[in-house]
Design a protein around this motif. Structure first.
Motif, PDB file in Angstrom:
ATOM      1  N   GLN A   1     -21.194 -25.111  -5.839  1.00 39.92           N
ATOM      2  CA  GLN A   1     -22.782 -24.738  -5.701  1.00 39.92           C
ATOM      3  C   GLN A   1     -23.214 -23.561  -6.777  1.00 39.92           C
ATOM      4  O   GLN A   1     -22.485 -22.824  -7.021  1.00 39.92           O
ATOM      5  CB  GLN A   1     -22.958 -24.176  -4.235  1.00 39.92           C
ATOM      6  CG  GLN A   1     -22.729 -25.280  -3.421  1.00 39.92           C
ATOM      7  CD  GLN A   1     -23.701 -26.544  -3.418  1.00 39.92           C
ATOM      8  OE1 GLN A   1     -24.971 -26.336  -3.905  1.00 39.92           O
ATOM      9  NE2 GLN A   1     -22.958 -27.748  -3.296  1.00 39.92           N
ATOM     10  N   PRO A   2     -24.475 -23.594  -7.269  1.00 45.80           N
ATOM     11  CA  PRO A   2     -24.824 -22.510  -8.154  1.00 45.80           C
ATOM     12  C   PRO A   2     -24.742 -21.186  -7.599  1.00 45.80           C
ATOM     13  O   PRO A   2     -24.439 -20.071  -8.416  1.00 45.80           O
ATOM     14  CB  PRO A   2     -26.411 -22.850  -8.200  1.00 45.80           C
ATOM     15  CG  PRO A   2     -26.976 -23.988  -7.293  1.00 45.80           C
ATOM     16  CD  PRO A   2     -25.537 -24.388  -6.795  1.00 45.80           C
ATOM     17  N   GLU A   3     -24.556 -20.863  -6.265  1.00 42.86           N
ATOM     18  CA  GLU A   3     -24.264 -19.618  -5.725  1.00 42.86           C
ATOM     19  C   GLU A   3     -23.026 -19.282  -6.032  1.00 42.86           C
ATOM     20  O   GLU A   3     -22.865 -17.993  -5.937  1.00 42.86           O
ATOM     21  CB  GLU A   3     -24.649 -19.607  -4.110  1.00 42.86           C
ATOM     22  CG  GLU A   3     -26.090 -19.920  -3.467  1.00 42.86           C
ATOM     23  CD  GLU A   3     -26.324 -21.557  -3.691  1.00 42.86           C
ATOM     24  OE1 GLU A   3     -25.428 -22.361  -3.149  1.00 42.86           O
ATOM     25  OE2 GLU A   3     -27.334 -22.009  -4.113  1.00 42.86           O
ATOM     26  N   HIS A   4     -22.089 -20.067  -6.243  1.00 44.97           N
ATOM     27  CA  HIS A   4     -20.838 -19.694  -6.527  1.00 44.97           C
ATOM     28  C   HIS A   4     -20.879 -19.223  -7.769  1.00 44.97           C
ATOM     29  O   HIS A   4     -19.886 -18.047  -7.921  1.00 44.97           O
ATOM     30  CB  HIS A   4     -19.861 -20.965  -6.504  1.00 44.97           C
ATOM     31  CG  HIS A   4     -19.658 -21.726  -5.036  1.00 44.97           C
ATOM     32  ND1 HIS A   4     -19.580 -22.846  -4.993  1.00 44.97           N
ATOM     33  CD2 HIS A   4     -19.751 -20.976  -3.952  1.00 44.97           C
ATOM     34  CE1 HIS A   4     -19.226 -23.357  -3.920  1.00 44.97           C
ATOM     35  NE2 HIS A   4     -19.531 -22.167  -2.995  1.00 44.97           N
TER      36      HIS A   4
ATOM     37  N   ASP B   1     -23.456 -17.689  -9.367  1.00 47.15           N
ATOM     38  CA  ASP B   1     -24.181 -16.377  -9.430  1.00 47.15           C
ATOM     39  C   ASP B   1     -23.195 -15.291  -8.676  1.00 47.15           C
ATOM     40  O   ASP B   1     -23.236 -14.081  -9.475  1.00 47.15           O
ATOM     41  CB  ASP B   1     -25.348 -16.542  -8.300  1.00 47.15           C
ATOM     42  CG  ASP B   1     -26.331 -17.384  -8.911  1.00 47.15           C
ATOM     43  OD1 ASP B   1     -26.315 -17.764 -10.020  1.00 47.15           O
ATOM     44  OD2 ASP B   1     -27.188 -17.861  -8.159  1.00 47.15           O
ATOM     45  N   ALA B   2     -22.473 -15.596  -7.754  1.00 46.26           N
ATOM     46  CA  ALA B   2     -21.531 -14.456  -7.254  1.00 46.26           C
ATOM     47  C   ALA B   2     -20.478 -14.151  -8.168  1.00 46.26           C
ATOM     48  O   ALA B   2     -20.104 -12.769  -8.055  1.00 46.26           O
ATOM     49  CB  ALA B   2     -21.040 -14.975  -5.750  1.00 46.26           C
TER      50      ALA B   2
ATOM     51  N   GLU C   1     -21.983 -11.990 -10.955  1.00 42.91           N
ATOM     52  CA  GLU C   1     -22.641 -10.611 -10.288  1.00 42.91           C
ATOM     53  C   GLU C   1     -20.933  -9.640 -10.397  1.00 42.91           C
ATOM     54  O   GLU C   1     -21.227  -8.558 -10.985  1.00 42.91           O
ATOM     55  CB  GLU C   1     -22.733 -10.656  -8.836  1.00 42.91           C
ATOM     56  CG  GLU C   1     -23.599  -9.333  -8.727  1.00 42.91           C
ATOM     57  CD  GLU C   1     -24.470  -9.734  -7.377  1.00 42.91           C
ATOM     58  OE1 GLU C   1     -24.580  -8.998  -6.483  1.00 42.91           O
ATOM     59  OE2 GLU C   1     -25.248 -10.799  -7.496  1.00 42.91           O
TER      60      GLU C   1
ATOM     61  N   GLU D   1     -27.626 -28.416 -10.778  1.00 40.22           N
ATOM     62  CA  GLU D   1     -27.940 -26.947 -10.576  1.00 40.22           C
ATOM     63  C   GLU D   1     -26.592 -26.124 -11.141  1.00 40.22           C
ATOM     64  O   GLU D   1     -26.825 -25.189 -11.724  1.00 40.22           O
ATOM     65  CB  GLU D   1     -28.302 -26.489  -9.101  1.00 40.22           C
ATOM     66  CG  GLU D   1     -29.610 -27.007  -8.921  1.00 40.22           C
ATOM     67  CD  GLU D   1     -29.403 -28.528  -8.374  1.00 40.22           C
ATOM     68  OE1 GLU D   1     -28.393 -28.856  -7.971  1.00 40.22           O
ATOM     69  OE2 GLU D   1     -30.546 -29.163  -8.116  1.00 40.22           O
ATOM     70  N   VAL D   2     -25.402 -26.590 -10.788  1.00 39.99           N
ATOM     71  CA  VAL D   2     -24.047 -26.113 -11.318  1.00 39.99           C
ATOM     72  C   VAL D   2     -24.065 -26.217 -12.808  1.00 39.99           C
ATOM     73  O   VAL D   2     -23.930 -25.357 -13.604  1.00 39.99           O
ATOM     74  CB  VAL D   2     -22.978 -26.515 -10.471  1.00 39.99           C
ATOM     75  CG1 VAL D   2     -21.673 -26.406 -11.147  1.00 39.99           C
ATOM     76  CG2 VAL D   2     -22.966 -26.252  -9.119  1.00 39.99           C
TER      77      VAL D   2
ATOM     78  N   LYS E   1     -26.335 -24.183 -14.963  1.00 37.61           N
ATOM     79  CA  LYS E   1     -25.873 -22.659 -14.776  1.00 37.61           C
ATOM     80  C   LYS E   1     -24.453 -22.302 -15.592  1.00 37.61           C
ATOM     81  O   LYS E   1     -23.999 -21.451 -16.067  1.00 37.61           O
ATOM     82  CB  LYS E   1     -25.695 -22.102 -13.375  1.00 37.61           C
ATOM     83  CG  LYS E   1     -27.010 -21.692 -12.765  1.00 37.61           C
ATOM     84  CD  LYS E   1     -26.716 -21.079 -11.548  1.00 37.61           C
ATOM     85  CE  LYS E   1     -28.155 -20.577 -10.763  1.00 37.61           C
ATOM     86  NZ  LYS E   1     -28.387 -19.404 -10.805  1.00 37.61           N
TER      87      LYS E   1
ATOM     88  N   SER F   1     -15.069 -23.000  -5.827  1.00 32.28           N
ATOM     89  CA  SER F   1     -15.496 -23.157  -4.674  1.00 32.28           C
ATOM     90  C   SER F   1     -14.615 -21.886  -3.878  1.00 32.28           C
ATOM     91  O   SER F   1     -13.262 -21.962  -4.279  1.00 32.28           O
ATOM     92  CB  SER F   1     -15.314 -24.343  -3.901  1.00 32.28           C
ATOM     93  OG  SER F   1     -15.395 -24.238  -2.605  1.00 32.28           O
TER      94      SER F   1
END
Ligand code: 13P
Ligand code: SF4
Length: 364
Positions: free
Chosen positions: A230-233, A235-236, A239, A255-256, A259, A309
């Motif tokens: 997922q794209p949140e992976h 982003d995290a 960061e 989306e992955v 990015k 993941s």
């Protein structure tokens, strides 16, 4: 000698298998070649005479001279080996339960129904090139062969789509919607000209206007392993490590891939990591066995490879090939028995070969 039963192998330790695999391979010599996909577990991967992604292994199967091609991978790969090898060569899959859940998401009845339904709106044999991802059954490759279509892998999908559009104005792409969308987008096709065909619904759940406007009709299939990323992976991870690089397999969601710094097949992912500067930190969106192997291989250069993941997601069907099954097929070959042979019926193989050969011709 009569067939050696698999039950006699189930409880053998990996260490015992190791010694006996080495002995069986030595006894068979050049009569056998072992092909290993990058997602195989290390205990099996180390025995591959040739390792690669789907495209590289198809080429290797086509040029192999060995009597027996033992494919440490999944069912569709062994089928391709049978189709592209000589009739007297034998393709073997050590565990017949090693399928591909994505490949199972499309079947001939459903694809033929889609073709029939499309013919209510256009003449598909004039307007649509059928493109099947190599992760599909042989009868779908044969369908493409019969209808002027072609096969693609994750490393040649762009070239294959270019060829497909040089033949006809639209593409029906199955079974992986993500590979189709990610590749189409990189070629400049707008997202609203790539529609998803829901094979559970009449006319794929689409309107006549959507189909008329579409450049690519994407089958509603996906890989359950790559779907987890997922794209949140990303982003995290960025960061925490702002300097990190990201590389993903094109079976990952759109989306992955958007990015990611790089997107490509397993072979391309390996090359990308290998060519990167010492000290690079990578977040990798592909199967766990490959990511772990890359980490081990490159940690000496100060590179680190992290799995995308937080959940452990291996390809459970690739994992079915274990040293016990590999030993079982090899010792049976030594004893003169062929077990787990994969064969494609001659007429189907002939038509499937057409679409595979078109792919090999246009591949870089
Ligand atoms: P490759 O084409 O990179 O070998 O990918 C095959 C596959 O099954 C990925 O899930
Ligand atoms: Fe199929 Fe996905 Fe496994 Fe590849 S990783 S073999 S696409 S289930």
């Amino acid at each position: 000698m009569s067939e050696l039963p698999i039950e006699d192998y189930a409880l053998l330790s990996d260490e015992e298998c190791d010694q006996r695999i080495v002995a069986a391979k030595a006894a068979l010599g050049e009569r056998v070649v072992i092909l290993g996909h990058h997602y195989q577990r290390d205990e099996v991967f180390k025995y591959a005479d040739f390792a690669g992604d789907s495209l590289k292994l198809s080429r290797q199967a086509a040029r192999s001279k060995a009597e027996y091609i033992v494919f440490c991978g999944v069912h569709f790969m062994a089928e391709v080996a049978d189709i592209l090898s000589r009739p007297d060569q034998v393709a073997i899959l050590p565990d017949l339960a090693a399928g591909c859940s994505m490949a199972d998401m499309a079947n001939l009845a459903k694809v033929e129904r889609a073709w029939r339904e499309l013919s209510e709106i256009l003449d598909p044999d004039l307007a649509v090139t059928p493109v099947t991802y190599i992760n599909s059954a042989a009868d779908l490759k044969a369908f493409c062969g019969r209808h002027g279509g072609i096969v693609c892998t994750s490393s040649n999908a762009g070239k294959v789509l270019e060829w497909s559009f040089s033949q006809r104005e639209k593409v029906l792409f199955f079974p992986d919607q993500h590979l189709g969308r990610n590749t189409g987008h990189r070629m400049g096709i707008p997202l609203d000209e790539m529609v998803v065909w829901d094979f559970e619904q009449p006319l794929g759940g689409l309107t006549r206007e959507q189909i008329e406007k579409a450049k690519i009709i994407l089958w509603n299939g996906f890989c359950s392993v790559h779907q987890m990323f997922q794209p949140e992976h990303i982003d995290a991870f960025r960061e925490k490590y702002p300097e990190a690089k990201v590389v993903s397999h094109p079976e990952s969601p759109f989306e992955v891939c958007e990015k990611s710094d790089a997107v490509g097949s397993t072979e391309m992912i390996i090359k990308t990591v290998a060519d990167s500067a010492p000290g690079t930190r990578w977040l990798i969106g592909t199967e766990l066995n490959l990511v772990n192997r890359l980490h081990e291989q490159f940690k000496g250069e100060g590179k680190s490879c992290h799995f995308m993941s937080p959940m452990v997601c291996m390809c459970s069907t690739m994992f079915r090939i274990d040293p016990q099954h590999l030993l079982w097929v090899l010792e049976n070959l030594v004893a003169g028995n062929v077990v787990n042979r994969i064969t494609v019926a001659p007429e189907e193989a002939e038509q499937a070969r057409r679409s595979l050969e078109r792919m090999l011709e246009v591949s870089p």
